[in-house]
Design a protein around this motif. Structure first.
Motif, PDB file in Angstrom:
ATOM      1  N   UNK A  38      -1.553   9.159 -15.477  1.00 19.63           N
ATOM      2  CA  UNK A  38      -0.342   8.164 -15.258  1.00 19.63           C
ATOM      3  C   UNK A  38      -0.345   7.760 -13.814  1.00 19.63           C
ATOM      4  N   UNK A  42      -1.321   2.407 -11.937  1.00 23.97           N
ATOM      5  CA  UNK A  42      -0.990   1.487 -10.667  1.00 23.97           C
ATOM      6  C   UNK A  42      -1.713   1.370  -9.690  1.00 23.97           C
ATOM      7  N   UNK A  48      -2.891  -6.948  -9.337  1.00 21.20           N
ATOM      8  CA  UNK A  48      -2.294  -7.912 -10.211  1.00 21.20           C
ATOM      9  C   UNK A  48      -2.974  -9.092 -10.885  1.00 21.20           C
ATOM     10  N   UNK A  53      -4.887  -5.710 -15.064  1.00 18.43           N
ATOM     11  CA  UNK A  53      -4.072  -5.402 -15.975  1.00 18.43           C
ATOM     12  C   UNK A  53      -4.296  -5.199 -17.351  1.00 18.43           C
TER      13      UNK A  53
ATOM     14  N   UNK B 143       6.386  25.225 -11.083  1.00 16.02           N
ATOM     15  CA  UNK B 143       6.360  24.409 -12.302  1.00 16.02           C
ATOM     16  C   UNK B 143       7.585  23.526 -12.560  1.00 16.02           C
ATOM     17  N   UNK B 146       6.744  20.968  -9.797  1.00 14.47           N
ATOM     18  CA  UNK B 146       5.853  19.769 -10.292  1.00 14.47           C
ATOM     19  C   UNK B 146       6.308  19.100 -11.533  1.00 14.47           C
ATOM     20  N   UNK B 149       8.359  16.461  -9.556  1.00 14.63           N
ATOM     21  CA  UNK B 149       7.571  15.394  -9.037  1.00 14.63           C
ATOM     22  C   UNK B 149       7.036  14.570  -9.956  1.00 14.63           C
ATOM     23  N   UNK B 150       6.703  15.033 -11.059  1.00 18.55           N
ATOM     24  CA  UNK B 150       6.291  14.062 -12.002  1.00 18.55           C
ATOM     25  C   UNK B 150       7.070  13.051 -12.552  1.00 18.55           C
ATOM     26  N   UNK B 153       7.050  10.652  -9.838  1.00 22.57           N
ATOM     27  CA  UNK B 153       5.910   9.920  -9.935  1.00 22.57           C
ATOM     28  C   UNK B 153       5.916   8.873 -11.288  1.00 22.57           C
ATOM     29  N   UNK B 154       6.359   9.209 -12.219  1.00 24.17           N
ATOM     30  CA  UNK B 154       6.631   8.349 -13.269  1.00 24.17           C
ATOM     31  C   UNK B 154       7.359   6.857 -12.864  1.00 24.17           C
ATOM     32  N   UNK B 156       7.879   5.564  -9.949  1.00 19.45           N
ATOM     33  CA  UNK B 156       6.979   5.057  -8.964  1.00 19.45           C
ATOM     34  C   UNK B 156       5.938   4.106  -9.855  1.00 19.45           C
ATOM     35  N   UNK B 157       5.298   4.919 -10.751  1.00 18.99           N
ATOM     36  CA  UNK B 157       4.390   4.086 -11.504  1.00 18.99           C
ATOM     37  C   UNK B 157       4.883   2.915 -12.182  1.00 18.99           C
ATOM     38  N   UNK B 160       5.885  -0.025  -9.751  1.00 18.68           N
ATOM     39  CA  UNK B 160       4.713  -0.436  -9.369  1.00 18.68           C
ATOM     40  C   UNK B 160       3.976  -1.516 -10.373  1.00 18.68           C
ATOM     41  N   UNK B 161       4.106  -1.077 -11.373  1.00 18.68           N
ATOM     42  CA  UNK B 161       3.422  -1.704 -12.555  1.00 18.68           C
ATOM     43  C   UNK B 161       4.144  -3.007 -12.836  1.00 18.68           C
ATOM     44  N   UNK B 163       5.808  -4.566 -10.710  1.00 15.58           N
ATOM     45  CA  UNK B 163       6.269  -5.524  -9.371  1.00 15.58           C
ATOM     46  C   UNK B 163       6.033  -6.918  -9.331  1.00 15.58           C
ATOM     47  N   UNK B 164       4.963  -7.113 -10.229  1.00 18.57           N
ATOM     48  CA  UNK B 164       4.305  -8.560 -10.402  1.00 18.57           C
ATOM     49  C   UNK B 164       5.142  -9.733  -9.996  1.00 18.57           C
ATOM     50  N   UNK B 170       1.995  -8.991 -16.382  1.00 16.04           N
ATOM     51  CA  UNK B 170       2.436  -8.335 -17.379  1.00 16.04           C
ATOM     52  C   UNK B 170       3.190  -8.913 -18.426  1.00 16.04           C
TER      53      UNK B 170
END
Lengths: 348, 173
Positions: A38, A42, A48, A53, B143, B146, B149-150, B153-154, B156-157, B160-161, B163-164, B170
């Motif tokens: 995961x 990114x 980008x 991608x 745990x 954790x 946090x995960x 994190x998801x 953020x991921x 960020x993906x 954001x284009x 995408x």
């Protein structure tokens, strides 16, 4: 990328591998691997561009398939044997399925198809993280499975060495060459893992050193094609001396460090009465040596067409921090005489 | 009760086949919704009623959102359903594959007890799945951190993906 998000992703990369290393339960180990997958997506697509991608998408598909298979196999193992402990995975169908899932995670043949195209789409730094850090967690799990039947590992190993050599034959893109080199080296590692796990650990450590040095050399000049590699002699002349040595070390030639794991593995295989397999592995490594030699030849022994301005660049004060790269390059070239000490310290 | 389980599992496999046969996202996301709903039914039949409830709320709710967004983004005038030849041949292929797997590996899976959530505990006030949630908050320790946090994190991921906007790759539209 915004610094807080970048740090969160890097920290999560560390967290995932740490979690897998620290766990004795299959579920927690799987969690760590998923965190790694995961967090790196990114990072892979941060510039980008469509190619990056595409590479992140392919990486995600391959890793998600392997993770799903891993989870399925470990849950089936718990269902059949009631055992969640990693060290206590009895050698049933599920143990082989776990091995195959982890093999797909690190890109061993015949589950390697995603590797070259993913590496090609990434920047050199991301490719470095992919081929070093992302391999640690699954390799540790394979190390802990402790199988009794070595057939699956021998098949995976031999196929990977052959595919890693033969596949890299016609490549001119450096990142694809590095992907096939990774497949071949991990093939050597998994070949020996059921006979002598300390030797497998040695193989992976030496491979990490060598590949870090090579990636760092390519990153210094931002070379991604043999053409750009061939004009390096004018920019950083010292690289034309060190990079061929790193490449030949990757190819496993004495008196360089890369010879050490191959030598010890061939010795161990012969002791296990598997001389034909050892011969096949050694002969298949010649394929890899061919394209490493081709890279060295292009770098050192040729002067490709270049404009006169490209042959005499200004020697400005560069800002490269090459400390770590110098350390790993020296280790890649000079560690062979330390083999007896390493062999004595291995079982630790 | 066993007939109910049979119907639920049949629906599960059919729904998975419907997703995997590659129709237009309208129908594939519908297949996902059906699979998660029926999966909750399977969980109830295995004894994990609390887990099934939570799964229904969170997962199926999320899946409905996914369905809505994929229906919005993949809108096309003539969506390819399960009657089109490519999707149909994949469906038939997968059903045949399931049949083959059943013949070879289905020994002992018919009319057998799957073992419920409470397993070896016997008669107890504490149910397996409910206690699991509370244990994560008490003895779960780091745990829990954790897990939280995960989840962050998801987020953020995904942010960020996607954001284009204009400079990303995408979206094709």
């Amino acid at each position: 990328m915004a610094p807080p998000i970048y740090s969160a992703l890097i920290i999560s990369l560390g967290l995932g591998t740490t979690m897998t290393f620290a766990s004795t339960h299959w579920y927690l180990a799987w969690m760590g691997i998923e965190i790694n997958t995961l967090a790196i997506i990114p990072l892979m697509s941060q510039n980008h561009i469509p190619r990056a991608t595409e590479a992140s998408t392919k990486y995600f598909f391959a890793q998600a398939t392997a993770s799903a298979t891993l989870l399925f196999a470990s849950i089936s193992n718990a269902f059949l044997t009631g055992e969640w402990d990693i060290l206590q995975t009895p050698n049933t169908l599920t143990s082989s399925l776990i091995t195959l899932a982890l093999a797909m995670k690190i890109g061993l043949a015949p589950l390697h198809s995603w590797m070259p195209e993913v590496m090609q789409g990434l920047s050199l730094l991301n490719g470095l993280i992919l081929s070093t850090w992302q391999k640690l967690a699954p390799l540790y799990l394979i190390y802990q499975i402790q199988p009794t039947n070595s057939n699956i590992f021998i098949i995976l190993g031999l196929l990977s060495i052959i595919v890693g050599g033969w596949g890299g034959f016609n490549q001119v893109q450096l990142r694809k060459i590095l992907a096939y080199s990774s497949i071949a080296h991990l093939g050597w590692m998994i070949l020996i893992i059921s006979f002598s796990p300390p030797l497998a650990l040695l193989t992976i450590l030496i491979y990490l050193l060598m590949t870090f040095s090579l990636f760092s050399s390519f990153m210094l000049t931002r070379a991604t094609h043999i053409n750009s590699l061939a004009t390096t002699w004018a920019k950083i002349p010292i690289l034309t001396m060190s990079t061929p040595l790193i490449l030949l070390s990757l190819g496993g030639l004495p008196p360089l460090t890369g010879f050490m794991p191959k030598w010890l593995i061939l010795q161990e295989l012969t002791k296990q009465d598997l001389a034909p397999i050892a011969t096949l592995a050694a002969l298949s490594s010649l394929f890899s040596l061919y394209f490493y030699l081709r890279l060295s030849y292009a770098m050192t022994l040729t002067m490709p067409p270049n404009n006169p301005a490209g042959t005499l660049p200004w020697r400005l004060n560069q800002q490269h921090n090459t400390t770590l790269m110098a350390l790993t390059t020296t280790s890649t070239i000079c560690l062979l005489p330390v083999t007896p000490a390493i062999t004595a310290l291995l079982p630790l | 009760m066993s007939y109910m389980m049979y119907v639920l599992l049949f629906g599960l496999v059919l729904g998975l086949v419907a997703v995997a046969s590659n129709p237009s996202p309208y129908f594939a996301a519908l297949g996902l919704v059906v699979v998660s709903g029926v999966g909750c039914g399977v969980l109830v039949s295995s004894g994990g009623c609390f887990l099934s409830l939570i799964l229904f709320l969170i997962y199926l709710g999320g899946m409905l959102v996914v369905f809505a967004y994929s229906a919005a983004m993949a809108a096309e005038p003539y969506p390819e359903g399960w009657g089109s030849w490519p999707a149909l041949r994949l469906m038939v292929g997968y059903v045949l594959g399931v049949g083959v797997a059943w013949v070879f590996l289905g020994e002992g899976w018919y009319e057998e007890d799957w073992g419920g959530f409470d397993g070896l505990v016997g008669v107890s006030v504490l149910r397996g799945d409910m206690v699991g949630v509370s244990v994560m908050y008490s003895s779960g320790g780091w745990l829990l951190v954790a897990g939280g946090w995960v989840l962050l994190l998801t987020l953020f991921v995904v942010l960020e993906l996607t954001r284009g906007l204009a400079r990303g790759a995408l979206r094709a539209v």
